[in-house]
Motif scaffolding. Structure first.
Motif, PDB file in Angstrom:
ATOM      1  N   GLU A 398       0.834  -1.205   0.000  1.00 48.03           N
ATOM      2  CA  GLU A 398       0.000   0.000   0.000  1.00 48.03           C
ATOM      3  C   GLU A 398       0.872   1.260   0.000  1.00 48.03           C
ATOM      4  O   GLU A 398       0.549   2.243  -0.666  1.00 48.03           O
ATOM      5  CB  GLU A 398      -0.944  -0.003   1.202  1.00 48.03           C
ATOM      6  CG  GLU A 398      -1.991  -1.115   1.168  1.00 48.03           C
ATOM      7  CD  GLU A 398      -2.830  -1.074  -0.108  1.00 48.03           C
ATOM      8  OE1 GLU A 398      -3.278   0.038  -0.489  1.00 48.03           O
ATOM      9  OE2 GLU A 398      -3.031  -2.141  -0.725  1.00 48.03           O
ATOM     10  N   ARG A 399       1.961   1.223   0.749  1.00 45.11           N
ATOM     11  CA  ARG A 399       2.882   2.372   0.758  1.00 45.11           C
ATOM     12  C   ARG A 399       3.528   2.546  -0.611  1.00 45.11           C
ATOM     13  O   ARG A 399       3.728   3.674  -1.078  1.00 45.11           O
ATOM     14  CB  ARG A 399       3.958   2.177   1.832  1.00 45.11           C
ATOM     15  CG  ARG A 399       3.469   2.431   3.244  1.00 45.11           C
ATOM     16  CD  ARG A 399       4.515   2.037   4.275  1.00 45.11           C
ATOM     17  NE  ARG A 399       5.714   2.855   4.180  1.00 45.11           N
ATOM     18  CZ  ARG A 399       5.902   4.004   4.814  1.00 45.11           C
ATOM     19  NH1 ARG A 399       4.942   4.490   5.596  1.00 45.11           N
ATOM     20  NH2 ARG A 399       7.023   4.663   4.695  1.00 45.11           N
ATOM     21  N   ALA A 400       3.871   1.439  -1.236  1.00 43.38           N
ATOM     22  CA  ALA A 400       4.466   1.510  -2.572  1.00 43.38           C
ATOM     23  C   ALA A 400       3.485   2.127  -3.564  1.00 43.38           C
ATOM     24  O   ALA A 400       3.863   2.983  -4.381  1.00 43.38           O
ATOM     25  CB  ALA A 400       4.887   0.116  -3.032  1.00 43.38           C
ATOM     26  N   LYS A 401       2.222   1.699  -3.484  1.00 43.50           N
ATOM     27  CA  LYS A 401       1.214   2.248  -4.407  1.00 43.50           C
ATOM     28  C   LYS A 401       0.980   3.735  -4.170  1.00 43.50           C
ATOM     29  O   LYS A 401       0.826   4.506  -5.122  1.00 43.50           O
ATOM     30  CB  LYS A 401      -0.102   1.474  -4.256  1.00 43.50           C
ATOM     31  CG  LYS A 401      -0.057   0.060  -4.817  1.00 43.50           C
ATOM     32  CD  LYS A 401      -1.449  -0.543  -4.999  1.00 43.50           C
ATOM     33  CE  LYS A 401      -2.142  -0.768  -3.683  1.00 43.50           C
ATOM     34  NZ  LYS A 401      -3.454  -1.464  -3.868  1.00 43.50           N
ATOM     35  N   ALA A 402       0.963   4.150  -2.909  1.00 39.55           N
ATOM     36  CA  ALA A 402       0.759   5.574  -2.594  1.00 39.55           C
ATOM     37  C   ALA A 402       1.902   6.423  -3.141  1.00 39.55           C
ATOM     38  O   ALA A 402       1.674   7.504  -3.708  1.00 39.55           O
ATOM     39  CB  ALA A 402       0.627   5.750  -1.086  1.00 39.55           C
ATOM     40  N   LEU A 403       3.131   5.939  -2.988  1.00 41.97           N
ATOM     41  CA  LEU A 403       4.276   6.690  -3.499  1.00 41.97           C
ATOM     42  C   LEU A 403       4.275   6.698  -5.022  1.00 41.97           C
ATOM     43  O   LEU A 403       4.561   7.733  -5.649  1.00 41.97           O
ATOM     44  CB  LEU A 403       5.578   6.083  -2.965  1.00 41.97           C
ATOM     45  CG  LEU A 403       6.875   6.738  -3.443  1.00 41.97           C
ATOM     46  CD1 LEU A 403       6.881   8.241  -3.153  1.00 41.97           C
ATOM     47  CD2 LEU A 403       8.082   6.073  -2.787  1.00 41.97           C
ATOM     48  N   ALA A 404       3.941   5.553  -5.634  1.00 38.88           N
ATOM     49  CA  ALA A 404       3.890   5.483  -7.095  1.00 38.88           C
ATOM     50  C   ALA A 404       2.872   6.472  -7.656  1.00 38.88           C
ATOM     51  O   ALA A 404       3.121   7.152  -8.665  1.00 38.88           O
ATOM     52  CB  ALA A 404       3.559   4.064  -7.540  1.00 38.88           C
ATOM     53  N   LYS A 405       1.753   6.580  -6.997  1.00 34.30           N
ATOM     54  CA  LYS A 405       0.723   7.535  -7.438  1.00 34.30           C
ATOM     55  C   LYS A 405       1.241   8.972  -7.343  1.00 34.30           C
ATOM     56  O   LYS A 405       0.998   9.796  -8.237  1.00 34.30           O
ATOM     57  CB  LYS A 405      -0.530   7.362  -6.588  1.00 34.30           C
ATOM     58  CG  LYS A 405      -1.676   8.279  -6.986  1.00 34.30           C
ATOM     59  CD  LYS A 405      -2.909   8.028  -6.114  1.00 34.30           C
ATOM     60  CE  LYS A 405      -4.054   8.955  -6.524  1.00 34.30           C
ATOM     61  NZ  LYS A 405      -5.258   8.740  -5.667  1.00 34.30           N
ATOM     62  N   ALA A 406       1.997   9.266  -6.300  1.00 33.49           N
ATOM     63  CA  ALA A 406       2.494  10.630  -6.088  1.00 33.49           C
ATOM     64  C   ALA A 406       3.509  11.042  -7.143  1.00 33.49           C
ATOM     65  O   ALA A 406       3.656  12.231  -7.441  1.00 33.49           O
ATOM     66  CB  ALA A 406       3.110  10.750  -4.693  1.00 33.49           C
ATOM     67  N   VAL A 407       4.223  10.067  -7.715  1.00 28.78           N
ATOM     68  CA  VAL A 407       5.256  10.403  -8.710  1.00 28.78           C
ATOM     69  C   VAL A 407       4.880   9.901 -10.102  1.00 28.78           C
ATOM     70  O   VAL A 407       5.731   9.844 -10.994  1.00 28.78           O
ATOM     71  CB  VAL A 407       6.631   9.831  -8.306  1.00 28.78           C
ATOM     72  CG1 VAL A 407       7.099  10.448  -6.993  1.00 28.78           C
ATOM     73  CG2 VAL A 407       6.597   8.303  -8.197  1.00 28.78           C
ATOM     74  N   SER A 408       3.595   9.542 -10.273  1.00 27.92           N
ATOM     75  CA  SER A 408       3.109   9.013 -11.558  1.00 27.92           C
ATOM     76  C   SER A 408       3.948   7.821 -12.011  1.00 27.92           C
ATOM     77  O   SER A 408       4.310   7.695 -13.190  1.00 27.92           O
ATOM     78  CB  SER A 408       3.123  10.116 -12.638  1.00 27.92           C
ATOM     79  OG  SER A 408       2.336  11.216 -12.240  1.00 27.92           O
ATOM     80  N   GLY A 409       4.272   6.975 -11.036  1.00 31.34           N
ATOM     81  CA  GLY A 409       5.088   5.805 -11.332  1.00 31.34           C
ATOM     82  C   GLY A 409       4.276   4.528 -11.243  1.00 31.34           C
ATOM     83  O   GLY A 409       3.049   4.536 -11.389  1.00 31.34           O
TER      84      GLY A 409
END
Length: 515
Positions: A398-409
């Protein structure tokens, strides 16, 4: 010799034989102790003549102590009688200091010796175990201890949290007679390192091969912290982290303070609750902080103001208390430190024919990131800002997905890392703790994945050459050590701490020597 600020450094000696105690005393003298505490309750002896011989043969000024467990002071008469005999002998031999428990000092049987002592100074100690006294309670205890006729008072406390030291520092500042404060355990370390700032009479340092939790070594006191430079005006800086023992910050910032003539000290601070820490230590004396694992994200909420870059990343690694209004201002020096280190390593391979790099060497690259904590967020935002495609793996998906969303990754499950199909020429960055001492044999990815990497970066810097970097170099990848990131982020922190320039050549040389 005491420090020029009259502070004494003492090494406690707990040995089974007199010979071992004398041998340890000589080592303590070599490592820079001013005096030793002879803890005679640890000694095996059959007659007081052995104790007399030991005291007469001492090579350093000494504190003679014989500790009784508080619960056994009344119950074990033989042990108590031995204690009284040993302490009387120390008085008769005019040893420099005699330390006795407050309960013992309060008894009539010792009053004559206390009253009639000649050159011996009396230290009355109290072991505050199992409770968390307030400043008022400590003040009352100190007043009772002072009534025994003590020359010096000593408080020993078991602390579970670093915030429990705040009333101790208050007592050090306001006590009317010399006071020694010793907080036991890893969270109590700053009770010794900051002792001279708040007026402590004496600090303890252990022998280098007999480390004690919460007690600095003699060598670190003399070589790293150099407490002779510390006074009431010294500004306190430190690393807020958990764990904190791996930090190399003290061996970098303290010499840099002295090199530039800045009156500061940098200390490790093992912090469990970062919000409680900042609610407790509000004084301007505590001027700045490095923020480490696991507090970089939570610390954002502790700041009154956050620099735009740190706010976008959602993590701070540096907090400075602004001197004009006392507000806490958060920054992130990790981002530029890590990305610039990676870019510079790539640039050495990709200079254009004109000798000028037209765009970031990360532009268009696949940037694979392991870890989505504070350091990981800094790397992700930095890579995104340079035009890289960011793929994130983290144990907490979930943390990975949240960070990916923040950087369009893109976020992928951590379990799929071994099955990941790497892209040739990709950049791999480890921002997790995998491979950090003492687990330096661990590696986050297989060698097959490393074969596809143009560059591998590891934020871990203890050890300097991690197994990840070793294996990446073996397959031909460019490698960038976390040491380089550490140097660059520390330079940024030092500038923020002091409001001036950092001695870059000096600090870089110091770090490379230490690592």
């Amino acid at each position: 010799m005491a420090f020029k600020n009259n502070l004494l450094v003492c090494t406690p000696l707990e040995c089974e034989t007199a010979g071992e105690m004398l041998s340890s005393m000589k080592r303590a003298e070599t490592e820079g102790a001013d005096l030793t505490e002879l803890r005679l309750d640890s000694l095996s002896f059959s007659h007081n003549s052995e104790v007399e011989k030991l005291i007469k043969q001492r090579t350093l000024p000494s504190i003679v102590s014989f500790r009784l467990e508080p619960s056994r002071i009344s119950s074990n008469k033989d042990r108590k009688n031995t204690c009284l005999q040993v302490l009387r002998l120390a008085f008769d031999l005019n040893v420099e200091f005699v330390e006795m428990d407050y309960e013992v000092a309060s008894e009539d049987v010792m009053a004559e010796y206390v009253y009639n002592r000649s050159n011996t100074k009396l230290i009355v100690s109290s072991y505050v175990n199992g409770r968390k006294p307030s400043a008022e309670e400590l003040g009352y205890l100190i007043a009772c201890m002072q009534s025994t006729g003590a020359d010096v008072l000593k408080l020993v406390l078991d602390v579970e949290k670093i915030t429990e030291l705040a009333p101790v520092f208050t007592m050090l500042t306001h006590c009317q007679i010399p006071l020694i404060a010793l907080a036991v355990g890893s969270r109590g370390l700053i009770s010794q390192l900051l002792g001279p700032k708040f007026g402590g009479f004496l600090v303890y340092g252990s022998l280098s091969d007999k480390a004690v939790p919460g007690m600095p070594t003699l060598l670190s006191l003399r070589q790293i912290y150099k407490l002779e430079y510390i006074n009431a005006d010294t500004k306190v800086f430190g690393l807020i982290s958990n764990p904190v023992g791996h930090s190399k910050g003290p061996v970098l910032h303290n010499p840099a303070f002295r090199h530039t003539g800045y009156n500061g000290i940098y200390v490790p601070m093992q912090v469990d609750d970062v919000k409680e820490f900042f609610r407790t230590y509000t004084s301007s004396d505590f001027a700045g902080f490095s923020v480490g694992i696991p507090h970089k994200e939570a610390a954002v909420g502790c700041c009154d103001e956050v620099h735009p870059l740190a706010k976008s990343i959602g993590a701070v690694n540096t907090i400075v208390r602004r001197p004009t209004d006392g507000k806490l201002v958060g920054y992130n020096t990790d981002c530029d430190a890590s990305i610039s280190a990676i870019e510079d390593a790539l640039t050495e391979r990709r200079i254009t024919h004109k000798g000028v790099l037209e765009a970031s060497p990360l532009s268009g690259k696949t940037f694979v990131l392991i870890g989505a904590g504070g350091a990981g967020r800094a790397l992700a935002f930095g890579a995104k800002s340079r035009g890289a495609r960011v793929i994130i793996f983290n144990r907490n998906y979930e943390r990975a997905k949240a960070l990916a969303k923040a950087v369009s990754g893109e976020a992928l499950p951590y379990e799929s890392l071994d099955r990941f199909r790497p892209v040739n020429g990709m950049i791999l960055a480890n921002a997790s703790a995998i491979g950090m001492e003492p687990n330096s044999d661990q590696i986050p990815v297989s060698k097959e994945i490393l074969k596809a990497c143009e560059l591998v970066f590891d934020a871990v810097y203890t050890p300097r050459n991690t197994r990840l970097l070793q294996e990446a170099k073996e397959v031909g990848a460019v490698v960038v050590s976390g040491v380089e990131m550490f140097i660059r982020q520390a330079l940024g922190q030092f500038r923020l701490f002091t409001g001036g320039l950092a001695p870059e050549a000096f600090m870089r040389k110091l770090v490379l020597e230490q690592f």
